[in-house]
Scaffold this active site. Structure first.
Site, PDB file in Angstrom:
ATOM      1  N   HIS A 190      -3.423   0.799  -3.441  1.00 15.73           N
ATOM      2  CA  HIS A 190      -3.534  -0.266  -2.444  1.00 15.73           C
ATOM      3  C   HIS A 190      -2.433  -1.291  -2.700  1.00 15.73           C
ATOM      4  O   HIS A 190      -1.797  -1.290  -3.755  1.00 15.73           O
ATOM      5  CB  HIS A 190      -4.907  -0.925  -2.523  1.00 15.73           C
ATOM      6  N   ASN A 244       0.850  -1.173   0.000  1.00 17.26           N
ATOM      7  CA  ASN A 244       0.000   0.000   0.000  1.00 17.26           C
ATOM      8  C   ASN A 244       0.897   1.239   0.000  1.00 17.26           C
ATOM      9  O   ASN A 244       1.783   1.367   0.843  1.00 17.26           O
ATOM     10  CB  ASN A 244      -0.910  -0.037   1.238  1.00 17.26           C
ATOM     11  N   GLU A 265      -2.445  -4.487  -3.413  1.00 19.62           N
ATOM     12  CA  GLU A 265      -2.636  -5.318  -4.604  1.00 19.62           C
ATOM     13  C   GLU A 265      -2.413  -4.507  -5.879  1.00 19.62           C
ATOM     14  O   GLU A 265      -1.811  -5.006  -6.841  1.00 19.62           O
ATOM     15  CB  GLU A 265      -4.052  -5.911  -4.602  1.00 19.62           C
ATOM     16  N   ASP A 303      -8.256   4.939   4.623  1.00 17.33           N
ATOM     17  CA  ASP A 303      -7.913   3.892   3.662  1.00 17.33           C
ATOM     18  C   ASP A 303      -9.130   3.119   3.200  1.00 17.33           C
ATOM     19  O   ASP A 303      -9.232   2.762   2.031  1.00 17.33           O
ATOM     20  CB  ASP A 303      -6.869   2.938   4.274  1.00 17.33           C
ATOM     21  N   SER A 343      -7.542  -9.132   3.468  1.00 21.13           N
ATOM     22  CA  SER A 343      -8.613  -9.420   2.524  1.00 21.13           C
ATOM     23  C   SER A 343      -8.831  -8.224   1.588  1.00 21.13           C
ATOM     24  O   SER A 343      -8.893  -7.083   2.044  1.00 21.13           O
ATOM     25  CB  SER A 343      -9.895  -9.721   3.301  1.00 21.13           C
ATOM     26  N   CYS A 384      -9.835  -3.702  -5.370  1.00 20.94           N
ATOM     27  CA  CYS A 384      -8.815  -4.708  -5.668  1.00 20.94           C
ATOM     28  C   CYS A 384      -9.460  -6.017  -6.120  1.00 20.94           C
ATOM     29  O   CYS A 384      -8.947  -6.687  -7.023  1.00 20.94           O
ATOM     30  CB  CYS A 384      -7.914  -4.913  -4.453  1.00 20.94           C
ATOM     31  N   CYS A 442     -10.198  -5.271  -0.802  1.00 20.65           N
ATOM     32  CA  CYS A 442     -11.365  -4.395  -0.899  1.00 20.65           C
ATOM     33  C   CYS A 442     -12.057  -4.627  -2.251  1.00 20.65           C
ATOM     34  O   CYS A 442     -11.584  -5.379  -3.093  1.00 20.65           O
ATOM     35  CB  CYS A 442     -10.930  -2.935  -0.765  1.00 20.65           C
TER      36      CYS A 442
END
Length: 155
Positions: free
Chosen positions: A59, A48, A61, A149, A84, A89, A86
């Site tokens: 982010h 991130n 990912e 975030d 996990s 992503c 969002c």
């Protein structure tokens, strides 16, 4: 699920995602790391970068996928993420056709595993103690940054 049921590659790449998350935390950012791999080959890793780069969509990912550059296909690849994913992503995972996601933890943030599974993505949730503890520490120490975030009003 315990780390012991993961393959050696899964354990190695999830640990690398955690190390990316820790590096982000140490830089003053959100501790979420990600790794893209195909078999035992590392394709890219990222974290991130919202705080560090002032980029609201950077982010973990997304940073990892940017660093992977253009790929002819994402078939056969696994995305490892310390937290996990969002919806943004998760949508990107589906859009790119990434077939498998290994999630470090979903205790602190329940992402969009059902959305992914409904679209044919294999999702493995590990609930790794290091990932859980790091994210909990971040949420406790920087609740306003965490709210930013995940696009929640911190008031």
């Amino acid at each position: 699920m315990e780390n012991s049921v993961l393959s050696e590659n899964d354990q190695k790449f999830l640990r690398l995602a955690y190390e990316e998350a820790k590096a982000g935390f140490d830089e003053g950012g959100c501790p979420i790391g990600s790794v893209l791999a195909k078999g035992d080959a590392l394709i890219a890793q990222g974290r991130n970068q919202r705080v560090q780069g002032g980029d609201p969509i950077a982010h973990g990912e997304m940073d990892c996928l940017r660093k992977a550059g253009r790929q002819k296909t994402y078939r056969g690849m696994t995305l490892y993420t310390s937290l996990s994913p969002c919806m943004m992503c998760s949508g990107t995972i589906v859009q790119f056709g990434i077939e498998r996601v290994v999630v470090g933890e979903n205790i602190n943030f329940g992402g969009n595993e059902d959305f992914l599974r409904e679209r044919g993505v294999e999702v493995v949730v590990v609930n790794d103690r290091d990932c859980i503890d790091l994210m909990q520490r971040f949420i406790t120490e920087k609740p306003q940054l965490w709210a930013e975030d995940i696009a929640e009003d911190p008031s």
